[in-house]
Scaffold this active site. Structure first.
Site, short mmCIF file in Angstrom:
data_model
loop_
_atom_site.label_atom_id
_atom_site.label_comp_id
_atom_site.label_asym_id
_atom_site.label_seq_id
_atom_site.Cartn_x
_atom_site.Cartn_y
_atom_site.Cartn_z
N ARG A 146 -11.21 19.02 20.71
CA ARG A 146 -11.56 17.59 20.67
C ARG A 146 -13.05 17.47 20.91
NH1 ARG A 146 -6.90 17.98 24.01
NH2 ARG A 146 -5.07 16.90 23.17
N LYS A 170 -6.68 16.95 27.71
CA LYS A 170 -6.12 15.73 28.27
C LYS A 170 -5.22 16.06 29.46
CE LYS A 170 -6.20 12.71 24.22
NZ LYS A 170 -5.38 11.86 23.31
N HIS A 241 -12.93 14.31 14.86
CA HIS A 241 -11.50 14.62 14.93
C HIS A 241 -10.98 15.15 13.60
CE1 HIS A 241 -8.73 14.27 18.26
NE2 HIS A 241 -7.75 13.96 17.44
N ARG A 244 -10.64 18.76 13.72
CA ARG A 244 -9.44 19.16 14.47
C ARG A 244 -8.20 19.06 13.57
NH1 ARG A 244 -7.24 19.47 19.76
NH2 ARG A 244 -5.44 18.14 20.18
N HIS A 267 -1.21 19.80 22.65
CA HIS A 267 -0.33 18.63 22.61
C HIS A 267 0.78 18.79 23.64
CE1 HIS A 267 -1.44 17.57 18.16
NE2 HIS A 267 -2.30 17.10 19.03
N TYR A 276 1.36 16.88 11.20
CA TYR A 276 0.64 17.79 10.31
C TYR A 276 1.57 18.43 9.28
CZ TYR A 276 -3.16 17.17 13.58
OH TYR A 276 -4.14 16.61 14.36
#
Length: 295
Positions: A146, A170, A241, A244, A267, A276
């Protein structure tokens, strides 16, 4: 009211341990809500009812905010008013009968291999900033970082002799990511030459620096990328992004399994990664329609 907002944000940091960027996001959304309240001559929380919230959401829609942005705003308001209720700052929660809008599922924009190559060829690698930009693009495409992870990457996070880098994503979760030979090659060139020139004799733990030897910012990456995309002649709406997204899609198109890609992207929920698979299916359909004589 502003004092209550500051107390709430402090609670998010101290008691809930939320990440800095998450708290900044809540601050921004609630500050915008407070600005709206001023236009409605509302000065106390107990003046806010369900219709105030609905009017604000209508206002957000009129400002052309994205569906996902509005969803996040509803979440921010819901948590904030729950906090106020628990603190006896309000007698009734105005969010109780407010439904959260359904998320809009847009397929992420991705770059083809040729577009990525065109992008990488733009930076002038005869100049320190050009070497930095080429290195940054190579690293982000090779690892799926990110933009916040890229700007916060430190020298101590690099394990280039092992072909690995470490990052904090995150939720302050650490993950280890493999990095390919090409990105390692450019990192070595950057660290041994261009970065030293940008440092100007300063000490700085961060990998990517600006022209003043300071930590490169998210805004700096966005601005530079927009110029690079334009010079590359790419007409897609490319953001940091996008690299990514392109990283994940490339892996899946070449046979990587979904769980592995989930781990590499950091994730928490595999359903986030599953989008995806829709991108790769779309790509397969486009290839079929273009090249099959009976399509």
């Amino acid at each position: 009211m502003n004092n209550d907002l500051q107390d709430y944000l402090h609670t998010l940091v101290v008691e809930q341990g939320l990440a800095k960027n998450t708290v900044l996001s809540y601050r921004q959304e609630l500050t915008e809500f407070f600005s709206f309240l001023k236009t409605q001559k509302i000065e106390e929380f107990n003046q806010i009812d369900r219709y105030t919230i609905l009017n604000y959401l209508k206002y957000c829609d009129e400002q052309n905010k994205s569906r996902n942005s509005v969803i996040h705003t509803v979440t921010s308001l819901r948590q904030f008013f729950h906090y106020l209720l628990m603190q006896n700052k309000i007698s009734t929660d105005p969010m109780l009968k407010i439904d959260t809008p359904k998320a809009a599922h847009h397929l992420p924009q991705v770059l083809s291999s040729k577009e990525v190559e065109d992008l990488l060829q733009v930076p002038d690698t005869n100049k320190p900033l050009g070497v930095r930009d080429r290195t940054l693009l190579e690293v982000m495409y090779a690892t799926g970082l990110r933009v916040s992870e890229a700007v916060n990457l430190k020298l101590d996070d690099l394990r280039l002799e092992m072909g690995l880098i470490s990052t904090i994503g995150k939720g302050d979760k650490q993950r280890i990511i493999p990095i390919g030979d090409v990105a390692i090659h450019w990192l070595s060139i950057y660290l041994e030459g261009a970065r030293e020139q940008l440092l100007r004799g300063k000490n700085n733990p961060f990998v990517f620096l600006n022209n003043h030897g300071e930590q490169l910012t998210r805004q700096g990456i966005w601005k530079n990328l927009k110029m690079i995309v334009k010079k590359a002649g790419i007409t897609k709406d490319v953001t940091p992004h996008t690299l990514r997204h392109s990283f994940a899609t490339t892996l899946l198109e070449n046979g990587a399994d979904l769980r592995t890609v989930q781990e590499l992207l950091g994730h928490a929920d595999i359903s986030t990664t599953q989008i995806y698979t829709h991108v790769t299916k779309k790509h397969l359909t486009e290839v079929y329609n273009k090249y099959h004589p009976r399509a």
